[in-house]
Design a protein around this motif. Structure first.
Motif, PDB file in Angstrom:
ATOM      1  N   ILE A 128       0.874  -1.172   0.000  1.00  0.00           N
ATOM      2  CA  ILE A 128       0.000   0.000   0.000  1.00  0.00           C
ATOM      3  C   ILE A 128       0.912   1.224   0.000  1.00  0.00           C
ATOM      4  O   ILE A 128       1.930   1.219   0.704  1.00  0.00           O
ATOM      5  CB  ILE A 128      -0.908   0.018   1.247  1.00  0.00           C
ATOM      6  CG1 ILE A 128      -1.807  -1.226   1.273  1.00  0.00           C
ATOM      7  CG2 ILE A 128      -1.763   1.284   1.287  1.00  0.00           C
ATOM      8  CD1 ILE A 128      -2.632  -1.349   2.555  1.00  0.00           C
ATOM      9  N   PRO A 129       0.598   2.254  -0.776  1.00  0.00           N
ATOM     10  CA  PRO A 129       1.455   3.447  -0.777  1.00  0.00           C
ATOM     11  C   PRO A 129       1.740   3.941   0.641  1.00  0.00           C
ATOM     12  O   PRO A 129       0.845   3.999   1.491  1.00  0.00           O
ATOM     13  CB  PRO A 129       0.639   4.459  -1.573  1.00  0.00           C
ATOM     14  CG  PRO A 129      -0.197   3.617  -2.487  1.00  0.00           C
ATOM     15  CD  PRO A 129      -0.530   2.385  -1.698  1.00  0.00           C
ATOM     16  N   ARG A 130       2.998   4.269   0.899  1.00  0.00           N
ATOM     17  CA  ARG A 130       3.420   4.640   2.255  1.00  0.00           C
ATOM     18  C   ARG A 130       2.627   5.815   2.806  1.00  0.00           C
ATOM     19  O   ARG A 130       2.308   5.842   3.998  1.00  0.00           O
ATOM     20  CB  ARG A 130       4.915   4.957   2.247  1.00  0.00           C
ATOM     21  CG  ARG A 130       5.469   5.322   3.616  1.00  0.00           C
ATOM     22  CD  ARG A 130       6.977   5.298   3.647  1.00  0.00           C
ATOM     23  NE  ARG A 130       7.486   3.942   3.517  1.00  0.00           N
ATOM     24  CZ  ARG A 130       8.746   3.596   3.794  1.00  0.00           C
ATOM     25  NH1 ARG A 130       9.613   4.516   4.188  1.00  0.00           N
ATOM     26  NH2 ARG A 130       9.139   2.354   3.667  1.00  0.00           N
ATOM     27  N   LEU A 131       2.311   6.780   1.985  1.00  0.00           N
ATOM     28  CA  LEU A 131       1.550   7.939   2.465  1.00  0.00           C
ATOM     29  C   LEU A 131       0.191   7.527   3.011  1.00  0.00           C
ATOM     30  O   LEU A 131      -0.362   8.183   3.906  1.00  0.00           O
ATOM     31  CB  LEU A 131       1.380   8.964   1.341  1.00  0.00           C
ATOM     32  CG  LEU A 131       2.625   9.772   0.967  1.00  0.00           C
ATOM     33  CD1 LEU A 131       2.332  10.664  -0.226  1.00  0.00           C
ATOM     34  CD2 LEU A 131       3.099  10.610   2.168  1.00  0.00           C
ATOM     35  N   VAL A 132      -0.366   6.454   2.474  1.00  0.00           N
ATOM     36  CA  VAL A 132      -1.652   5.950   2.961  1.00  0.00           C
ATOM     37  C   VAL A 132      -1.459   5.003   4.140  1.00  0.00           C
ATOM     38  O   VAL A 132      -2.174   5.077   5.143  1.00  0.00           O
ATOM     39  CB  VAL A 132      -2.404   5.226   1.822  1.00  0.00           C
ATOM     40  CG1 VAL A 132      -3.703   4.596   2.344  1.00  0.00           C
ATOM     41  CG2 VAL A 132      -2.688   6.185   0.679  1.00  0.00           C
ATOM     42  N   TRP A 133      -0.457   4.115   4.033  1.00  0.00           N
ATOM     43  CA  TRP A 133      -0.301   3.045   5.004  1.00  0.00           C
ATOM     44  C   TRP A 133       0.288   3.507   6.328  1.00  0.00           C
ATOM     45  O   TRP A 133      -0.159   3.076   7.392  1.00  0.00           O
ATOM     46  CB  TRP A 133       0.539   1.925   4.397  1.00  0.00           C
ATOM     47  CG  TRP A 133       0.895   0.813   5.340  1.00  0.00           C
ATOM     48  CD1 TRP A 133       2.132   0.358   5.657  1.00  0.00           C
ATOM     49  CD2 TRP A 133      -0.016   0.012   6.114  1.00  0.00           C
ATOM     50  NE1 TRP A 133       2.080  -0.666   6.556  1.00  0.00           N
ATOM     51  CE2 TRP A 133       0.757  -0.905   6.854  1.00  0.00           C
ATOM     52  CE3 TRP A 133      -1.406  -0.023   6.238  1.00  0.00           C
ATOM     53  CZ2 TRP A 133       0.193  -1.842   7.711  1.00  0.00           C
ATOM     54  CZ3 TRP A 133      -1.969  -0.959   7.093  1.00  0.00           C
ATOM     55  CH2 TRP A 133      -1.183  -1.854   7.815  1.00  0.00           C
ATOM     56  N   TRP A 134       1.287   4.378   6.306  1.00  0.00           N
ATOM     57  CA  TRP A 134       1.978   4.717   7.556  1.00  0.00           C
ATOM     58  C   TRP A 134       1.071   5.371   8.601  1.00  0.00           C
ATOM     59  O   TRP A 134       1.154   5.019   9.779  1.00  0.00           O
ATOM     60  CB  TRP A 134       3.209   5.580   7.259  1.00  0.00           C
ATOM     61  CG  TRP A 134       4.400   4.719   6.978  1.00  0.00           C
ATOM     62  CD1 TRP A 134       4.453   3.671   6.096  1.00  0.00           C
ATOM     63  CD2 TRP A 134       5.687   4.798   7.590  1.00  0.00           C
ATOM     64  NE1 TRP A 134       5.699   3.109   6.109  1.00  0.00           N
ATOM     65  CE2 TRP A 134       6.479   3.769   7.006  1.00  0.00           C
ATOM     66  CE3 TRP A 134       6.254   5.628   8.540  1.00  0.00           C
ATOM     67  CZ2 TRP A 134       7.804   3.552   7.375  1.00  0.00           C
ATOM     68  CZ3 TRP A 134       7.588   5.420   8.893  1.00  0.00           C
ATOM     69  CH2 TRP A 134       8.340   4.394   8.323  1.00  0.00           C
ATOM     70  N   PRO A 135       0.197   6.292   8.236  1.00  0.00           N
ATOM     71  CA  PRO A 135      -0.724   6.819   9.266  1.00  0.00           C
ATOM     72  C   PRO A 135      -1.619   5.732   9.859  1.00  0.00           C
ATOM     73  O   PRO A 135      -1.885   5.732  11.071  1.00  0.00           O
ATOM     74  CB  PRO A 135      -1.541   7.869   8.508  1.00  0.00           C
ATOM     75  CG  PRO A 135      -0.659   8.285   7.377  1.00  0.00           C
ATOM     76  CD  PRO A 135       0.067   7.038   6.970  1.00  0.00           C
ATOM     77  N   LEU A 136      -2.064   4.801   9.007  1.00  0.00           N
ATOM     78  CA  LEU A 136      -2.880   3.700   9.519  1.00  0.00           C
ATOM     79  C   LEU A 136      -2.061   2.778  10.416  1.00  0.00           C
ATOM     80  O   LEU A 136      -2.522   2.351  11.482  1.00  0.00           O
ATOM     81  CB  LEU A 136      -3.456   2.893   8.346  1.00  0.00           C
ATOM     82  CG  LEU A 136      -4.526   3.567   7.492  1.00  0.00           C
ATOM     83  CD1 LEU A 136      -4.847   2.695   6.282  1.00  0.00           C
ATOM     84  CD2 LEU A 136      -5.780   3.807   8.322  1.00  0.00           C
ATOM     85  N   LEU A 137      -0.835   2.465   9.985  1.00  0.00           N
ATOM     86  CA  LEU A 137       0.008   1.559  10.749  1.00  0.00           C
ATOM     87  C   LEU A 137       0.317   2.122  12.127  1.00  0.00           C
ATOM     88  O   LEU A 137       0.131   1.437  13.159  1.00  0.00           O
ATOM     89  CB  LEU A 137       1.307   1.288   9.978  1.00  0.00           C
ATOM     90  CG  LEU A 137       2.375   0.453  10.703  1.00  0.00           C
ATOM     91  CD1 LEU A 137       1.848  -0.952  10.993  1.00  0.00           C
ATOM     92  CD2 LEU A 137       3.649   0.385   9.856  1.00  0.00           C
ATOM     93  N   HIS A 138       0.799   3.353  12.182  1.00  0.00           N
ATOM     94  CA  HIS A 138       1.257   3.922  13.448  1.00  0.00           C
ATOM     95  C   HIS A 138       0.122   4.541  14.270  1.00  0.00           C
ATOM     96  O   HIS A 138       0.256   4.673  15.495  1.00  0.00           O
ATOM     97  CB  HIS A 138       2.349   4.962  13.184  1.00  0.00           C
ATOM     98  CG  HIS A 138       3.614   4.358  12.652  1.00  0.00           C
ATOM     99  ND1 HIS A 138       4.561   3.777  13.472  1.00  0.00           N
ATOM    100  CD2 HIS A 138       4.067   4.211  11.379  1.00  0.00           C
ATOM    101  CE1 HIS A 138       5.556   3.311  12.724  1.00  0.00           C
ATOM    102  NE2 HIS A 138       5.286   3.556  11.456  1.00  0.00           N
ATOM    103  N   GLY A 139      -0.968   4.909  13.611  1.00  0.00           N
ATOM    104  CA  GLY A 139      -2.056   5.524  14.348  1.00  0.00           C
ATOM    105  C   GLY A 139      -3.150   4.572  14.772  1.00  0.00           C
ATOM    106  O   GLY A 139      -3.903   4.846  15.716  1.00  0.00           O
ATOM    107  N   LEU A 140      -3.229   3.409  14.096  1.00  0.00           N
ATOM    108  CA  LEU A 140      -4.336   2.501  14.377  1.00  0.00           C
ATOM    109  C   LEU A 140      -3.861   1.068  14.610  1.00  0.00           C
ATOM    110  O   LEU A 140      -4.146   0.477  15.662  1.00  0.00           O
ATOM    111  CB  LEU A 140      -5.331   2.533  13.203  1.00  0.00           C
ATOM    112  CG  LEU A 140      -6.634   1.765  13.383  1.00  0.00           C
ATOM    113  CD1 LEU A 140      -7.458   2.378  14.511  1.00  0.00           C
ATOM    114  CD2 LEU A 140      -7.435   1.776  12.074  1.00  0.00           C
ATOM    115  N   VAL A 141      -3.134   0.497  13.647  1.00  0.00           N
ATOM    116  CA  VAL A 141      -2.787  -0.923  13.709  1.00  0.00           C
ATOM    117  C   VAL A 141      -1.893  -1.239  14.905  1.00  0.00           C
ATOM    118  O   VAL A 141      -2.206  -2.124  15.715  1.00  0.00           O
ATOM    119  CB  VAL A 141      -2.107  -1.371  12.398  1.00  0.00           C
ATOM    120  CG1 VAL A 141      -1.634  -2.822  12.521  1.00  0.00           C
ATOM    121  CG2 VAL A 141      -3.065  -1.208  11.225  1.00  0.00           C
TER     122      VAL A 141
END
Length: 329
Positions: free
Chosen positions: A46-59
């Motif tokens: 998944i593009p990093r700009l999309v994935w990183w906020p989800l990874l570090h903020g939610l997952v």
């Protein structure tokens, strides 16, 4: 981190590579491990700009403590089962291959693959055979190992074993472990082969993983003399909302119970060593799902781990690969 020992005169080394594991069954250690694992673009495409906020903020905030509790339930005296069994397997393999240096590393966490590659190069290794402990090839597993080896191998010549999904020695070792389990614990009404899942789009895009899993099942079933009605195949460990390979293991164990299967054996031949996905997800979670759906007992058949047959099969693969390398010049 330990330093690689000086290689034997041959200048050749073999490096076993497994996925990786947290260093402790704690939320902090699990978070660090998951952050590295789920940041790999080979794993989550998944593009990093999309994935990183989800990874570090939610997952990571939601999963770390929950996963840490699961690790605590399977932790061994010497550490994570995956780490303990990988280290023991490497030691057993070294005993079978005295002419080369055998080491081990993890793609994620410690001992880190990039650091081990630099240490081996610094110790004077000239030829390195990398054996990822993934019988079936996927770009998300062996593929990311191969990419990192190519980047970090330095002056060493390096080859990566892509798969051993139908290797006769490995197939025989898996079949023998199943027979031994049946002899010791009795035989269930059905045998379920459960493999780690993969997003369907990767297979649609050409990843050979699903075909190799199917080939492994067919080879093991032949070795056991199983009729097609005596076994089934499924995929576990789904993540996210996209479509993954199916049928899903959790749905399959429920369906088998609903069909009247009361005793079910499950084996996971996509895993070289036991880990969270086998000891917790299969032997605990899916066993409970099976009982809740009307089944009586789900028996998990352990991975090959550091069994002599496993080490012997891998040693034969190494000898064959090194001989082919020698012939190629």
């Amino acid at each position: 981190m330990t330093t690689a020992p000086a290689p034997i005169a041959s200048g050749t080394a073999v490096l076993l590579v497994n996925l990786g594991t947290p260093q402790a069954p704690t939320p902090g250690a699990v978070r660090r491990y998951l952050a590295q694992f789920l940041s790999d673009p080979y794993v989550v495409q998944i593009p990093r700009l999309v994935w990183w906020p989800l990874l570090h903020g939610l997952v990571l905030p939601l999963r770390s403590a929950r996963v840490a509790r699961k690790y605590a339930g399977i932790w061994m005296e010497g550490g994570s089962p995956l780490a303990v069994h990988t280290q023991r397997l490497a030691a057993r393999l070294q005993g079978l291959l005295p002419q080369v240096l055998v080491d081990h590393a993890m793609r994620y966490a410690e001992p880190a693959l990039d650091a081990r590659l630099r240490a081996l190069a610094g110790a004077g290794v000239e030829r390195l055979l990398v054996l990822p402990l993934y019988p079936q090839y996927s770009s998300t597993t062996t593929g990311t190992v191969a990419a990192l080896v190519e980047r970090e191998r330095g002056p060493m010549q390096a080859r990566v074993v892509e798969d051993y999904a139908t290797d006769p020695g490995w197939v025989d070792a898996v079949a023998a472990s199943i027979r031994a389990h049946w002899a010791a614990h009795g035989r269930g009404q059905r045998l379920l082969f459960s493999f780690h899942g993969l997003p369907q789009r990767l297979v649609d895009g050409g990843d050979p993983y699903a075909a190799q899993c199917q080939a492994s099942v067919a080879a093991i079933a032949r070795a056991l003399g199983l009729d097609p009605s005596g076994y089934a195949m499924s995929y576990q460990s789904r993540f996210g909302r996209e479509r993954w390979l199916g049928p899903a293991t959790d749905a399959t164990v429920r369906a088998l119970a609903a069909e009247g299967v009361r005793e079910l054996d499950v084996v996971c031949p996509g895993f070289a060593t036991d880990c969270l996905e086998t000891l917790e997800e299969i032997a605990i979670e899916n066993a409970q799902l099976f009982r809740e759906a009307g089944g009586s007992r789900l028996r998990y058949i352990p991975c090959l781990n550091d069994a002599p047959d496993h080490a012997a099969a891998l040693a034969a693969i190494v000898r064959r690969e090194l001989a082919a390398w020698d012939r190629a010049g």
